[in-house]
Structure formats: C-alpha cells, structure tokens
Design a protein around this motif. Sequence first.
Motif, short mmCIF file in Angstrom:
data_model
loop_
_atom_site.label_atom_id
_atom_site.label_comp_id
_atom_site.label_asym_id
_atom_site.label_seq_id
_atom_site.Cartn_x
_atom_site.Cartn_y
_atom_site.Cartn_z
N LEU A 112 0.88 -1.14 0.01
CA LEU A 112 0.00 0.08 -0.04
C LEU A 112 0.92 1.15 0.07
N LEU A 113 2.10 1.15 0.44
CA LEU A 113 2.91 2.51 0.17
C LEU A 113 4.07 2.54 -1.02
N THR A 114 3.46 1.56 -2.03
CA THR A 114 4.36 1.57 -3.54
C THR A 114 2.95 2.19 -4.09
N GLU A 115 3.43 2.68 -5.30
CA GLU A 115 2.52 3.35 -6.21
C GLU A 115 1.62 2.09 -6.95
N TYR A 116 0.24 2.19 -7.19
CA TYR A 116 -0.59 1.32 -7.78
C TYR A 116 -0.03 1.14 -9.07
N LYS A 117 -0.21 -0.32 -9.49
CA LYS A 117 0.46 -0.49 -10.97
C LYS A 117 -1.08 -0.77 -11.77
N TYR A 118 -1.26 -0.03 -12.53
CA TYR A 118 -2.46 -0.23 -13.34
C TYR A 118 -2.61 -1.40 -14.32
N GLN A 119 -3.77 -1.77 -14.16
CA GLN A 119 -4.00 -3.09 -15.12
C GLN A 119 -5.04 -3.00 -15.89
N GLU A 120 -4.92 -3.25 -17.20
CA GLU A 120 -5.79 -2.86 -18.28
C GLU A 120 -6.88 -3.79 -18.08
N MET A 121 -8.16 -3.42 -18.08
CA MET A 121 -9.19 -4.18 -18.04
C MET A 121 -10.13 -4.18 -19.21
N SER A 122 -10.68 -5.22 -19.74
CA SER A 122 -11.54 -5.26 -20.78
C SER A 122 -12.95 -5.65 -20.57
N ASP A 123 -13.30 -6.12 -19.21
CA ASP A 123 -14.56 -6.39 -18.85
C ASP A 123 -14.44 -6.18 -17.05
N PHE A 124 -15.61 -6.17 -16.69
CA PHE A 124 -16.09 -6.36 -15.16
C PHE A 124 -17.42 -7.06 -15.01
N THR A 125 -17.49 -7.78 -13.82
CA THR A 125 -18.92 -8.33 -13.56
C THR A 125 -19.27 -7.65 -12.38
N HIS A 126 -20.89 -7.19 -12.32
CA HIS A 126 -21.52 -6.51 -11.42
C HIS A 126 -22.79 -7.40 -11.08
N ASN A 127 -23.19 -7.87 -10.27
CA ASN A 127 -24.40 -8.42 -9.92
C ASN A 127 -24.69 -9.92 -10.79
N ASP A 128 -23.55 -10.61 -10.95
CA ASP A 128 -23.37 -11.74 -11.99
C ASP A 128 -23.52 -11.47 -13.41
N VAL A 129 -23.84 -10.21 -13.74
CA VAL A 129 -23.59 -9.64 -15.24
C VAL A 129 -22.21 -9.20 -15.70
N LYS A 130 -21.84 -9.84 -16.83
CA LYS A 130 -20.69 -9.31 -17.28
C LYS A 130 -20.81 -8.30 -18.28
N TYR A 131 -19.98 -7.12 -17.74
CA TYR A 131 -20.09 -5.80 -18.73
C TYR A 131 -18.68 -5.85 -19.62
N TYR A 132 -18.45 -5.15 -20.69
CA TYR A 132 -17.50 -5.09 -21.60
C TYR A 132 -17.20 -3.65 -21.66
N PHE A 133 -15.74 -3.28 -21.81
CA PHE A 133 -15.43 -1.88 -22.22
C PHE A 133 -15.05 -1.97 -23.72
N PRO A 134 -15.32 -0.86 -24.51
CA PRO A 134 -15.01 -0.70 -25.82
C PRO A 134 -13.43 -1.21 -26.06
N THR A 135 -13.13 -1.79 -26.86
CA THR A 135 -11.58 -2.17 -27.09
C THR A 135 -11.05 -0.98 -27.94
N ASP A 136 -11.62 -0.40 -28.99
CA ASP A 136 -11.01 0.73 -29.72
C ASP A 136 -12.17 1.57 -30.09
N ILE A 137 -12.10 2.57 -29.48
CA ILE A 137 -13.32 3.77 -29.78
C ILE A 137 -13.08 4.10 -31.30
N ASN A 138 -11.92 4.29 -31.89
CA ASN A 138 -11.87 4.67 -33.22
C ASN A 138 -12.52 3.68 -34.04
N LYS A 139 -12.66 2.45 -33.83
CA LYS A 139 -13.41 1.40 -34.69
C LYS A 139 -14.89 1.25 -34.53
#
Length: 126
Positions: free
Chosen positions: A84-111
């Motif tokens: 917790l005293l070190t800088e947070y290392k960003y992890q790229e996420m392509s999706d997440f789950t909320h209330n047992d439903v999987k949601y996806y982030f856009p992979t490339d907004i330009n496309k």
Amino acid sequence: MLEVKYLKKVKEVPTNWKEIKIEKFHQLYQVIFEYDDKDTENDEVHKLNFLKDYVCFLLDEDRSYVDMMEMKDVERLVTASQELLTEYKYQEMSDFTHNDVKYYFPTDINKQTFGEYIECSALEKS
C-alpha cells in the motif's frame, strides 16, 4: 487481509491494493499527502509520525490506541501492508462483473460504429 488482535479487538487490515475500496484509498491518500513534502527518509520524527498515522489508518483507530501497541506488532503490520506504500500498478481491464452480469469496455473507440457511438452517448447522458 491480515487479522490483527490487540486489546480485545480484532481488526481486518488490508495488505494489498485489491483489498482497498475507494473510500479507504482516499483516507490513505490523505495520510500520505500530509507527509509528502516532509523528509521522512532523513528526519526520524517525521518518519515515526508518518508510521503512527499510517498504522492509525490501517487499524481505523486513534493515536492513543496505536501508542499502546508493541513495536513488533507495528513492524509486522507495516511489513504486511508494504504494498500500500508503493505506487498502484495500473492493470488494463476489458470487462467487469456486477451482480453476476458481465460488462465489456470498448476495445478501440476509433473503430466503433455510428450506432455504438449513439448508444454510448445516450448512456453517458443518462
């Protein structure tokens, strides 16, 4: 989580970034920010005050509680939560789950299609 037992109290202490919620992160940031411009490496007083405030944050207790702790318990606590005293290392996420439903982030907004753009804009405004 690390379980800490002291003075008839049992506390769950976060030891890594995945165990920290946004509210706790904000509290941690305030503790770190308070000592950001102080030389905690070379000034022993600032270092000890920072460690005391950090342990207060971890245990969600005031300074009088932390003052009664044995040094070995404080060292164990600080060592276990060192991540917790070190800088947070960003992890790229392509999706997440909320209330047992999987949601996806856009992979490339330009496309994205015009229809997807309209849907995203509508969601953004709601």
